[in-house]
Design an enzyme around this catalytic site. Structure first.
Site, PDB file in Angstrom:
ATOM      1  N   ASP A   1       0.561   2.122  -3.970  1.00 35.57           N
ATOM      2  CA  ASP A   1       1.104   0.910  -4.583  1.00 35.57           C
ATOM      3  C   ASP A   1       0.868  -0.338  -3.727  1.00 35.57           C
ATOM      4  OD1 ASP A   1       2.413  -0.950  -6.063  1.00 35.57           O
ATOM      5  OD2 ASP A   1       4.393  -0.032  -5.923  1.00 35.57           O
TER       6      ASP A   1
ATOM      7  N   ASP B   1      10.652  13.579  11.058  1.00 37.44           N
ATOM      8  CA  ASP B   1      10.775  13.576  12.514  1.00 37.44           C
ATOM      9  C   ASP B   1       9.715  12.685  13.155  1.00 37.44           C
ATOM     10  OD1 ASP B   1      11.744  14.331  15.041  1.00 37.44           O
ATOM     11  OD2 ASP B   1      10.272  15.946  15.182  1.00 37.44           O
TER      12      ASP B   1
ATOM     13  N   ASN C   1      -6.606  14.222  -5.722  1.00 40.07           N
ATOM     14  CA  ASN C   1      -5.903  13.421  -6.720  1.00 40.07           C
ATOM     15  C   ASN C   1      -6.712  13.265  -7.997  1.00 40.07           C
ATOM     16  OD1 ASN C   1      -3.502  12.363  -5.063  1.00 40.07           O
ATOM     17  ND2 ASN C   1      -5.231  11.772  -3.775  1.00 40.07           N
TER      18      ASN C   1
END
Length: 262
Positions: A83, A155, A29
């Site tokens: 967040d 899933d 990131n």
């Protein structure tokens, strides 16, 4: 100076900035935080923008979209995002939150950007784990996936939901990228009998859409108005916003008619 937000591969927005306040890079990131006259601080995380002055919009919408359609919200799982303001909103309920994020370097770099960073991290009902395998085995009332999940992740996560649990995921904006939203609805529809797209009404600075999915719980039929009215210290979310979030223009109703399951 300017920064550019890519809305779609063919649409971009530019924002005037005054200075760069932070530049942090990890293996997966990149986080940059800028000072802006019009929007306060702006965080750019991997080309996605977060506006400090408007953080409450998404966090209130997603938290209370789940919280106000469930009688009880005891166990919540948040994956694939940073967040912490979302967790702050969820603590308005009597809930425990498992927050899965492997990139501690980037998460900790939001310390001055998220207003309730310390309050959330220090809450005794908040657990930060680097991966799902680090958590105790349990079933959740609400799972929030802050990146669009592939079918394998769907899933796996749906197996962690209670029978009446709610799964909310980020998707592409239905107006800007309707084909991507169709595909996301189809993927979730293979696992859930209820799959409905929504957006954040009046949020003009976002390219995000969302999907509400569940085995039993419906986002409109099971909405509990007294829970909404009991919420304190919210600036964006109310019953009108909740209902408007699911409204689609006629052309998109036609586009998604075979994909929406309600």
């Amino acid at each position: 100076m300017w920064i550019t937000q890519e809305i779609t591969p063919y649409l971009r927005k530019e924002y005037t900035i005054e200075a760069k306040l932070l530049d942090v890079r990890s293996e997966h990131n990149i986080l940059e935080i800028f000072k802006s006259k019009d929007f306060g601080e702006i965080a750019m995380l991997n080309c996605q923008l977060l506006f400090k002055n408007f953080l409450h919009i998404e966090s209130e919408l997603l938290a209370h979209m789940g919280g106000c359609t469930k009688k009880e919200l005891k166990e919540v799982l948040i994956v694939d995002g940073f967040d912490l303001e979302l967790a702050h909103q969820l603590f308005k309920y009597d809930t425990r939150i498992d927050f899965v994020q492997a990139d501690e370097k980037i998460l900790d770099s939001f310390i001055s950007f998220f207003p309730h960073f310390h309050e959330v991290k220090n809450n005794k009902n908040f657990t930060h784990a680097k991966q799902l395998l680090d958590l105790d085995i349990k079933k959740y009332d609400l799972i929030l996936c802050l990146q669009e999940p592939d079918i394998h992740k769907i899933d796996g996560l749906k197996r962690m939901l209670k029978e009446d649990g709610v799964f909310i995921s980020v998707a592409k904006h239905p107006l800007l990228e309707h084909v991507s939203m169709q595909n996301a609805l189809k993927n979730l529809g293979d696992f859930f009998p209820i799959t409905i797209p929504f957006v954040a009404p009046l949020r003009i600075l976002s390219n995000k859409g969302y999907i509400y999915a569940s085995f039993k719980t419906h986002p409109l039929k099971d909405l509990m108005t007294p829970k909404i009215e009991a919420l304190k210290s919210v600036r964006y979310y109310n019953e009108d916003i909740h209902r408007a979030a699911f409204a689609l223009p006629k052309n998109l109703q036609e586009v998604f008619k075979d994909n929406i399951k309600s």
